[in-house]
Motif scaffolding. Sequence first.
Motif, PDB file in Angstrom:
ATOM      1  N   ALA A  14      55.687  81.120 -27.960  1.00  0.00           N
ATOM      2  CA  ALA A  14      56.920  80.334 -28.045  1.00  0.00           C
ATOM      3  C   ALA A  14      56.722  78.923 -27.496  1.00  0.00           C
ATOM      4  O   ALA A  14      57.204  77.948 -28.081  1.00  0.00           O
ATOM      5  CB  ALA A  14      58.029  81.044 -27.278  1.00  0.00           C
ATOM      6  N   LEU A  15      55.993  78.811 -26.399  1.00  0.00           N
ATOM      7  CA  LEU A  15      55.742  77.496 -25.814  1.00  0.00           C
ATOM      8  C   LEU A  15      54.880  76.631 -26.733  1.00  0.00           C
ATOM      9  O   LEU A  15      55.154  75.450 -26.924  1.00  0.00           O
ATOM     10  CB  LEU A  15      55.080  77.649 -24.444  1.00  0.00           C
ATOM     11  CG  LEU A  15      54.873  76.388 -23.631  1.00  0.00           C
ATOM     12  CD1 LEU A  15      56.214  75.776 -23.273  1.00  0.00           C
ATOM     13  CD2 LEU A  15      54.084  76.687 -22.388  1.00  0.00           C
ATOM     14  N   SER A  16      53.858  77.231 -27.318  1.00  0.00           N
ATOM     15  CA  SER A  16      53.000  76.451 -28.210  1.00  0.00           C
ATOM     16  C   SER A  16      53.724  76.111 -29.516  1.00  0.00           C
ATOM     17  O   SER A  16      53.511  75.032 -30.074  1.00  0.00           O
ATOM     18  CB  SER A  16      51.698  77.205 -28.486  1.00  0.00           C
ATOM     19  OG  SER A  16      51.960  78.454 -29.062  1.00  0.00           O
ATOM     20  N   ALA A  17      54.594  76.991 -30.005  1.00  0.00           N
ATOM     21  CA  ALA A  17      55.372  76.669 -31.210  1.00  0.00           C
ATOM     22  C   ALA A  17      56.343  75.523 -30.927  1.00  0.00           C
ATOM     23  O   ALA A  17      56.535  74.636 -31.770  1.00  0.00           O
ATOM     24  CB  ALA A  17      56.120  77.895 -31.690  1.00  0.00           C
ATOM     25  N   ARG A  21      56.277  71.838 -32.726  1.00  0.00           N
ATOM     26  CA  ARG A  21      57.469  71.293 -33.369  1.00  0.00           C
ATOM     27  C   ARG A  21      57.836  69.923 -32.797  1.00  0.00           C
ATOM     28  O   ARG A  21      58.237  69.022 -33.517  1.00  0.00           O
ATOM     29  CB  ARG A  21      58.618  72.263 -33.190  1.00  0.00           C
ATOM     30  CG  ARG A  21      59.913  71.749 -33.709  1.00  0.00           C
ATOM     31  CD  ARG A  21      60.948  72.803 -33.697  1.00  0.00           C
ATOM     32  NE  ARG A  21      61.378  72.922 -35.084  1.00  0.00           N
ATOM     33  CZ  ARG A  21      62.204  73.807 -35.523  1.00  0.00           C
ATOM     34  NH1 ARG A  21      62.661  74.717 -34.725  1.00  0.00           N
ATOM     35  NH2 ARG A  21      62.582  73.813 -36.767  1.00  0.00           N
ATOM     36  N   ARG A  22      57.689  69.767 -31.496  1.00  0.00           N
ATOM     37  CA  ARG A  22      58.129  68.523 -30.847  1.00  0.00           C
ATOM     38  C   ARG A  22      57.069  67.430 -30.861  1.00  0.00           C
ATOM     39  O   ARG A  22      57.407  66.252 -31.003  1.00  0.00           O
ATOM     40  CB  ARG A  22      58.504  68.848 -29.402  1.00  0.00           C
ATOM     41  CG  ARG A  22      58.939  67.688 -28.601  1.00  0.00           C
ATOM     42  CD  ARG A  22      60.360  67.836 -28.172  1.00  0.00           C
ATOM     43  NE  ARG A  22      60.681  66.815 -27.194  1.00  0.00           N
ATOM     44  CZ  ARG A  22      61.461  65.792 -27.471  1.00  0.00           C
ATOM     45  NH1 ARG A  22      62.005  65.681 -28.644  1.00  0.00           N
ATOM     46  NH2 ARG A  22      61.716  64.890 -26.557  1.00  0.00           N
ATOM     47  N   LEU A  23      55.796  67.794 -30.716  1.00  0.00           N
ATOM     48  CA  LEU A  23      54.722  66.803 -30.566  1.00  0.00           C
ATOM     49  C   LEU A  23      53.648  66.956 -31.641  1.00  0.00           C
ATOM     50  O   LEU A  23      52.466  66.834 -31.355  1.00  0.00           O
ATOM     51  CB  LEU A  23      54.079  66.958 -29.186  1.00  0.00           C
ATOM     52  CG  LEU A  23      54.996  66.830 -27.989  1.00  0.00           C
ATOM     53  CD1 LEU A  23      54.313  67.305 -26.735  1.00  0.00           C
ATOM     54  CD2 LEU A  23      55.450  65.392 -27.842  1.00  0.00           C
ATOM     55  N   GLU A  24      54.039  67.212 -32.861  1.00  0.00           N
ATOM     56  CA  GLU A  24      53.077  67.522 -33.912  1.00  0.00           C
ATOM     57  C   GLU A  24      52.080  66.387 -34.163  1.00  0.00           C
ATOM     58  O   GLU A  24      50.899  66.623 -34.419  1.00  0.00           O
ATOM     59  CB  GLU A  24      53.809  67.845 -35.211  1.00  0.00           C
ATOM     60  CG  GLU A  24      52.910  68.348 -36.281  1.00  0.00           C
ATOM     61  CD  GLU A  24      53.683  68.834 -37.481  1.00  0.00           C
ATOM     62  OE1 GLU A  24      53.029  69.339 -38.404  1.00  0.00           O
ATOM     63  OE2 GLU A  24      54.910  68.701 -37.514  1.00  0.00           O
ATOM     64  N   VAL A  33      46.540  74.909 -31.628  1.00  0.00           N
ATOM     65  CA  VAL A  33      47.577  74.848 -30.601  1.00  0.00           C
ATOM     66  C   VAL A  33      48.167  76.227 -30.343  1.00  0.00           C
ATOM     67  O   VAL A  33      48.349  76.632 -29.195  1.00  0.00           O
ATOM     68  CB  VAL A  33      48.680  73.846 -31.013  1.00  0.00           C
ATOM     69  CG1 VAL A  33      49.834  73.882 -30.034  1.00  0.00           C
ATOM     70  CG2 VAL A  33      48.117  72.447 -31.103  1.00  0.00           C
ATOM     71  N   LEU A  34      48.446  76.988 -31.395  1.00  0.00           N
ATOM     72  CA  LEU A  34      49.028  78.313 -31.221  1.00  0.00           C
ATOM     73  C   LEU A  34      48.074  79.262 -30.502  1.00  0.00           C
ATOM     74  O   LEU A  34      48.468  79.990 -29.593  1.00  0.00           O
ATOM     75  CB  LEU A  34      49.444  78.886 -32.570  1.00  0.00           C
ATOM     76  CG  LEU A  34      50.604  78.168 -33.267  1.00  0.00           C
ATOM     77  CD1 LEU A  34      50.849  78.780 -34.634  1.00  0.00           C
ATOM     78  CD2 LEU A  34      51.854  78.195 -32.438  1.00  0.00           C
ATOM     79  N   VAL A  35      46.813  79.235 -30.898  1.00  0.00           N
ATOM     80  CA  VAL A  35      45.829  80.105 -30.246  1.00  0.00           C
ATOM     81  C   VAL A  35      45.618  79.691 -28.795  1.00  0.00           C
ATOM     82  O   VAL A  35      45.539  80.542 -27.895  1.00  0.00           O
ATOM     83  CB  VAL A  35      44.502  80.109 -31.035  1.00  0.00           C
ATOM     84  CG1 VAL A  35      43.396  80.787 -30.256  1.00  0.00           C
ATOM     85  CG2 VAL A  35      44.689  80.786 -32.376  1.00  0.00           C
ATOM     86  N   SER A  36      45.555  78.390 -28.539  1.00  0.00           N
ATOM     87  CA  SER A  36      45.365  77.915 -27.166  1.00  0.00           C
ATOM     88  C   SER A  36      46.546  78.281 -26.274  1.00  0.00           C
ATOM     89  O   SER A  36      46.359  78.638 -25.104  1.00  0.00           O
ATOM     90  CB  SER A  36      45.172  76.402 -27.156  1.00  0.00           C
ATOM     91  OG  SER A  36      44.017  76.052 -27.862  1.00  0.00           O
ATOM     92  N   GLY A  37      47.749  78.196 -26.801  1.00  0.00           N
ATOM     93  CA  GLY A  37      48.922  78.556 -26.013  1.00  0.00           C
ATOM     94  C   GLY A  37      48.943  80.025 -25.632  1.00  0.00           C
ATOM     95  O   GLY A  37      49.228  80.389 -24.489  1.00  0.00           O
ATOM     96  N   VAL A  38      48.612  80.893 -26.595  1.00  0.00           N
ATOM     97  CA  VAL A  38      48.602  82.327 -26.315  1.00  0.00           C
ATOM     98  C   VAL A  38      47.478  82.686 -25.345  1.00  0.00           C
ATOM     99  O   VAL A  38      47.680  83.434 -24.376  1.00  0.00           O
ATOM    100  CB  VAL A  38      48.486  83.134 -27.623  1.00  0.00           C
ATOM    101  CG1 VAL A  38      48.264  84.599 -27.345  1.00  0.00           C
ATOM    102  CG2 VAL A  38      49.729  82.940 -28.474  1.00  0.00           C
TER     103      VAL A  38
END
Length: 99
Positions: A14-17, A21-24, A33-38
Amino acid sequence: MLMEVLGSALLGLALSAAAVRRLESRLPSRRVVLVSGVLGALFGAYLTRFALGPGHSTLLATLIGAVLVSAVVLSLLLRPARGPRRRPHGAPFSLPSRG
């Protein structure tokens, strides 16, 4: 333990999504980004659980640690904003020439 893993993975996702969305424009590809966040959240949960010890770990503390480490990992992926840059007038610490 299973709730900590699933909760931290979902919070990292959720944080990486939200970051995508905000800083694409300032982040690398969406997949990175999604993999790094998880992965950052999972590592944060492990690190928090290890730091608190076997008898003192709570679900809330583990999830907070997961979110904090995930946010740090995502902040390392940010690139500088593109905008108008000023050019320096001269080299720093240079002496004026008399010629």
